[in-house]
Design a protein around this motif. Structure first.
Motif, PDB file in Angstrom:
ATOM      1  N   SER A  24      22.067  -6.568 -10.494  1.00 29.27           N
ATOM      2  CA  SER A  24      20.885  -5.939  -9.937  1.00 29.27           C
ATOM      3  C   SER A  24      20.130  -5.207 -11.009  1.00 29.27           C
ATOM      4  CB  SER A  24      21.308  -4.959  -8.836  1.00 29.27           C
ATOM      5  OG  SER A  24      20.264  -4.083  -8.519  1.00 29.27           O
ATOM      6  N   PHE A  25      18.817  -5.192 -10.909  1.00 31.92           N
ATOM      7  CA  PHE A  25      18.005  -4.458 -11.856  1.00 31.92           C
ATOM      8  C   PHE A  25      18.109  -2.958 -11.649  1.00 31.92           C
ATOM      9  CE2 PHE A  25      14.861  -7.938 -13.199  1.00 31.92           C
ATOM     10  CZ  PHE A  25      15.496  -8.052 -14.417  1.00 31.92           C
ATOM     11  N   THR A  26      18.878  -2.517 -10.641  1.00 31.51           N
ATOM     12  CA  THR A  26      19.078  -1.077 -10.478  1.00 31.51           C
ATOM     13  C   THR A  26      20.454  -0.666 -10.974  1.00 31.51           C
ATOM     14  OG1 THR A  26      19.917  -1.364  -8.237  1.00 31.51           O
ATOM     15  CG2 THR A  26      17.567  -0.977  -8.476  1.00 31.51           C
ATOM     16  N   ASP A  27      21.218  -1.612 -11.516  1.00 31.76           N
ATOM     17  CA  ASP A  27      22.537  -1.281 -12.037  1.00 31.76           C
ATOM     18  C   ASP A  27      22.419  -0.390 -13.257  1.00 31.76           C
ATOM     19  OD1 ASP A  27      23.805  -4.600 -11.417  1.00 31.76           O
ATOM     20  OD2 ASP A  27      23.696  -2.858 -10.114  1.00 31.76           O
ATOM     21  N   ALA A  28      23.527   0.255 -13.613  1.00 34.28           N
ATOM     22  CA  ALA A  28      23.545   1.054 -14.826  1.00 34.28           C
ATOM     23  C   ALA A  28      23.183   0.189 -16.017  1.00 34.28           C
ATOM     24  CB  ALA A  28      24.941   1.656 -15.027  1.00 34.28           C
ATOM     25  N   ASP A  29      22.504   0.780 -16.978  1.00 38.38           N
ATOM     26  CA  ASP A  29      21.981   0.023 -18.108  1.00 38.38           C
ATOM     27  C   ASP A  29      23.087  -0.224 -19.127  1.00 38.38           C
ATOM     28  OD1 ASP A  29      19.142   0.447 -20.350  1.00 38.38           O
ATOM     29  OD2 ASP A  29      20.310  -1.282 -19.753  1.00 38.38           O
ATOM     30  N   VAL A  51       9.333 -11.755  -6.083  1.00 32.57           N
ATOM     31  CA  VAL A  51      10.748 -11.464  -5.936  1.00 32.57           C
ATOM     32  C   VAL A  51      10.929 -10.447  -4.820  1.00 32.57           C
ATOM     33  CG1 VAL A  51      12.808 -10.580  -7.080  1.00 32.57           C
ATOM     34  CG2 VAL A  51      11.146 -11.920  -8.377  1.00 32.57           C
ATOM     35  N   GLN A  52      11.812 -10.758  -3.888  1.00 36.22           N
ATOM     36  CA  GLN A  52      12.122  -9.848  -2.795  1.00 36.22           C
ATOM     37  C   GLN A  52      13.600  -9.481  -2.828  1.00 36.22           C
ATOM     38  OE1 GLN A  52      10.805 -11.727   0.819  1.00 36.22           O
ATOM     39  NE2 GLN A  52       8.633 -11.473   0.331  1.00 36.22           N
ATOM     40  N   ARG A  53      13.910  -8.398  -2.182  1.00 35.97           N
ATOM     41  CA  ARG A  53      15.283  -7.897  -2.165  1.00 35.97           C
ATOM     42  C   ARG A  53      16.256  -8.999  -1.717  1.00 35.97           C
ATOM     43  NH1 ARG A  53      17.910  -2.951  -1.795  1.00 35.97           N
ATOM     44  NH2 ARG A  53      19.861  -2.972  -0.625  1.00 35.97           N
ATOM     45  N   VAL A  81       8.937  -4.709 -11.385  1.00 34.14           N
ATOM     46  CA  VAL A  81       7.951  -3.660 -11.120  1.00 34.14           C
ATOM     47  C   VAL A  81       7.623  -3.711  -9.642  1.00 34.14           C
ATOM     48  CG1 VAL A  81       5.638  -2.810 -11.599  1.00 34.14           C
ATOM     49  CG2 VAL A  81       6.997  -3.795 -13.436  1.00 34.14           C
ATOM     50  N   GLY A  82       7.922  -2.614  -8.944  1.00 30.99           N
ATOM     51  CA  GLY A  82       7.684  -2.564  -7.510  1.00 30.99           C
ATOM     52  C   GLY A  82       7.439  -1.154  -7.041  1.00 30.99           C
ATOM     53  N   ALA A  83       7.860  -0.876  -5.805  1.00 29.06           N
ATOM     54  CA  ALA A  83       7.619   0.443  -5.222  1.00 29.06           C
ATOM     55  C   ALA A  83       8.442   1.519  -5.913  1.00 29.06           C
ATOM     56  CB  ALA A  83       7.940   0.410  -3.725  1.00 29.06           C
ATOM     57  N   LYS A  84       9.565   1.130  -6.535  1.00 31.31           N
ATOM     58  CA  LYS A  84      10.373   2.104  -7.264  1.00 31.31           C
ATOM     59  C   LYS A  84      10.576   1.612  -8.690  1.00 31.31           C
ATOM     60  CE  LYS A  84      14.703   0.096  -5.536  1.00 31.31           C
ATOM     61  NZ  LYS A  84      15.998   0.393  -4.879  1.00 31.31           N
ATOM     62  N   SER A 141      17.565  -6.212  -6.259  1.00 29.77           N
ATOM     63  CA  SER A 141      17.930  -5.156  -5.317  1.00 29.77           C
ATOM     64  C   SER A 141      16.706  -4.520  -4.679  1.00 29.77           C
ATOM     65  CB  SER A 141      18.748  -4.082  -6.042  1.00 29.77           C
ATOM     66  OG  SER A 141      17.988  -3.526  -7.086  1.00 29.77           O
ATOM     67  N   GLY A 142      15.552  -5.106  -4.928  1.00 27.33           N
ATOM     68  CA  GLY A 142      14.331  -4.584  -4.328  1.00 27.33           C
ATOM     69  C   GLY A 142      13.190  -5.567  -4.514  1.00 27.33           C
ATOM     70  N   ASP A 143      12.081  -5.312  -3.843  1.00 30.52           N
ATOM     71  CA  ASP A 143      10.904  -6.162  -3.976  1.00 30.52           C
ATOM     72  C   ASP A 143      10.164  -5.805  -5.265  1.00 30.52           C
ATOM     73  OD1 ASP A 143      11.712  -6.926  -1.519  1.00 30.52           O
ATOM     74  OD2 ASP A 143      10.052  -6.001  -0.416  1.00 30.52           O
ATOM     75  N   GLY A 144       9.559  -6.803  -5.875  1.00 35.14           N
ATOM     76  CA  GLY A 144       8.792  -6.505  -7.072  1.00 35.14           C
ATOM     77  C   GLY A 144       8.309  -7.754  -7.778  1.00 35.14           C
ATOM     78  N   THR A 145       7.660  -7.533  -8.902  1.00 32.41           N
ATOM     79  CA  THR A 145       7.176  -8.609  -9.767  1.00 32.41           C
ATOM     80  C   THR A 145       8.011  -8.614 -11.034  1.00 32.41           C
ATOM     81  OG1 THR A 145       4.924  -8.380  -8.930  1.00 32.41           O
ATOM     82  CG2 THR A 145       5.197  -9.496 -11.045  1.00 32.41           C
ATOM     83  N   LEU A 146       8.455  -9.785 -11.454  1.00 31.35           N
ATOM     84  CA  LEU A 146       9.214  -9.904 -12.686  1.00 31.35           C
ATOM     85  C   LEU A 146       8.246  -9.874 -13.865  1.00 31.35           C
ATOM     86  CD1 LEU A 146      11.907 -10.419 -14.180  1.00 31.35           C
ATOM     87  CD2 LEU A 146      11.455 -12.869 -13.904  1.00 31.35           C
ATOM     88  N   GLN A 147       8.509  -8.985 -14.810  1.00 32.73           N
ATOM     89  CA  GLN A 147       7.691  -8.883 -16.017  1.00 32.73           C
ATOM     90  C   GLN A 147       8.567  -9.080 -17.246  1.00 32.73           C
ATOM     91  OE1 GLN A 147       5.612  -5.116 -16.000  1.00 32.73           O
ATOM     92  NE2 GLN A 147       4.044  -5.860 -14.577  1.00 32.73           N
TER      93      GLN A 147
END
Length: 519
Positions: A309-314, A407-409, A466-469, A485-491
């Motif tokens: 997930s893109f929200t995982d620890a870096d 991209v959606q969750r 890049v999304g709401a968070k 792990s969330g909605d957004g655009t892949l950059q």
């Protein structure tokens, strides 16, 4: 070793070099004859050892013995290949005789195996029977156990790397990307080395690898040899990457009694896969022509899919080019017979079935619409449709969105990249999406404030959602797979800051992005 196809001028140049090299004496001892094969890292020659008067195979590595840091890394990799094989004396592991430097190139002299590879064998004659495949599988399993006992991982088990002797016995060869437990990790430049469709999911996902990873590749090899097609090969690299990481294998009915063994070996998590001793016992049953191969961990009892997930620890390392899983899923082992249990049919048979069918017609005619209800069958859900797009990422621009996909969750996303660019066209060479090696990156320390991701080399392909968070920035490198792990655009972008930092950049990288919605 990841194979690559040489075409056009490259093919002509290779043939010309082969003509010139034939009849050449290497290191005053090895006389070259004809070319036996070519791969991404080397050309294998039929040769003759003039000193010991015996035929040999001489592998000419496509790397120079001198050069920049990247060349030196590849040289160390090649030397480890020879040492790894030489320390494993085994009838089903190719023997290494010598390692020499000649005319700025490294040569590995090995035993000459007079026979085709398994890949050539099935291309020319078709798939093998389950019994024959199991017999070869036993030999390869023995070879891998010897390799693992020596502290080595093969990392590229596939049909093309298995040769057949004249007596039909198998020989495991081409340790071009083998890594020793006591050595330096070989993919520090971010290169995803190996053949994607035969790489274990943990390698694709950037997780820790071990002997179970080679056993997964053995399972994929057995499935290909017996079934006639690779269970994870897809038309494009991102789709293949996605299939290995998330999808169940496409297995042919030809596998017969071999199928449960293959399914167990191809478990997504290393903990799901049976140990070598259990696999050996099951393969022996099949090789002996028995229908039931004995007990193995059930192929139907699967743990959850590995996900990132893109929200995982870096915690991404630049050498992997793939984002690791953020959570570990508890696993458990279940043992069951390989022979599927008989499931009584819920459908009535004979006259009763006819009566039920007629009743269904009557109910439908009455307008109730209950035919499906009577039989207990519901319309199957459509499989999620994967969207794939290709886009060029400029080295002279900042963050660039992949405009053709959203991209959606829960979506599963795969990215692969190829091409070259540089962050200083006046003084630095071109590099791929994995970025520069350590030496060149250190030479750019004066400009380290330009880095977008300070822990990764200049020139690395980076990605973010890049999304709401806010989502963290991760290394993409040559390829990655993740679960959103969330909605957004892949950059995506080059690891070089905005403004004046980008002015002396040149080149582009082409990415292929596949998005599969969550079912």
């Amino acid at each position: 070793m990841r194979e690559r196809v040489i075409s056009g001028d490259g093919d002509h140049q290779a043939a010309t070099r082969a003509e010139r090299a034939s009849g050449r004496l290497i290191a005053g001892r090895y006389l070259l004859h004809d070319v036996l094969g070519r791969g991404g890292m080397g050309t294998v020659w039929r040769a003759h050892d003039q000193l010991l008067d015996r035929p040999v195979a001489a592998k000419e590595l496509h790397i120079l013995t001198h050069g920049d840091e990247e060349h030196r890394v590849r040289m160390r990799r090649a030397i480890r290949e020879a040492r790894a094989v030489a320390r494993v004396p085994h009838p089903h592991v190719v023997g290494v005789h010598d390692l020499v430097e000649y005319e700025d190139r490294l040569w590995i002299v090995m035993e000459l195996v007079e026979g085709p590879s398994l890949a050539q064998r099935i291309t020319e004659s078709g798939p093998l029977t389950p019994q024959h495949t199991a017999a070869l599988g036993l030999q390869l399993l023995d070879a891998l156990e010897a390799v693992h006992a020596a502290g080595t991982l093969h990392r590229d088990v596939k049909p093309a790397n298995v040769l057949l002797r004249r007596d039909g016995n198998a020989v495991l060869t081409d340790f071009g990307i083998a890594a020793l437990d006591d050595g330096e990790f070989l993919t520090t430049t971010g290169e995803l080395v190996g053949s994607l469709e035969f790489m274990a999911p943990e390698r694709v996902m950037g997780s820790e690898v071990g002997p179970a990873s080679d056993l997964w590749s053995l399972g994929a090899t057995l499935a290909t040899v017996c079934g006639g097609q690779s269970p994870f090969r897809r038309p494009a690299r991102p789709a293949t990457l996605h299939a290995v990481a998330y999808e169940q294998p496409l297995l042919s009915e030809r596998l017969g009694p071999l199928r449960p063994i293959v399914e167990a070996l191809l478990g997504k998590s290393p903990e799901e896969r049976p140990p070598a001793a259990v696999v050996r016992s099951a393969l022996r049953h099949v090789a002996a022509g028995e229908v039931d191969a004995g007990p193995l961990p059930s192929a139907t009892m699967r743990v959850g899919r590995p996900s990132v997930s893109f929200t995982d620890a870096d915690t991404v390392t630049s050498g992997r080019g793939v984002i690791p899983a953020g959570e570990t899923v508890p696993t458990s082992r279940h043992t069951t017979s390989l022979k599927p249990a008989h499931q009584p049919s819920s459908r009535p048979r004979g006259p009763k079935r006819l009566l039920w069918t007629m009743a269904g017609v009557v109910v439908l005619a009455a307008g109730v619409g209950g035919g499906l209800f009577l039989t207990g069958v519901l319309p199957p859900k459509e499989a999620p449709k994967t969207t794939t797009t290709s886009q060029v990422i400029q080295s002279t621009a900042g963050w660039q969105g992949i405009t053709e996909v959203s991209v959606q969750r829960g979506d599963r996303v795969s990215v692969s990249a190829s091409g070259e660019w540089t962050v200083d066209h006046r003084s630095k060479p071109m590099t791929g999406p994995a970025g520069y090696g350590a030496a060149i990156d250190r030479s750019l320390d004066f400009a380290k404030n330009c880095k977008v991701k300070s822990t990764s080399p200049f020139g690395t392909l980076l990605g973010r959602l890049v999304g709401a968070k806010d989502f963290p920035v991760h290394v993409v490198g040559r390829g990655m797979a993740f679960k959103a792990s969330g909605d957004g655009t892949l950059q995506l972008r080059i690891n070089d800051g905005d403004g004046t930092c980008l002015e002396d950049n040149r080149g582009t990288v082409t990415v292929q992005v596949s998005v599969t919605p969550q079912p």
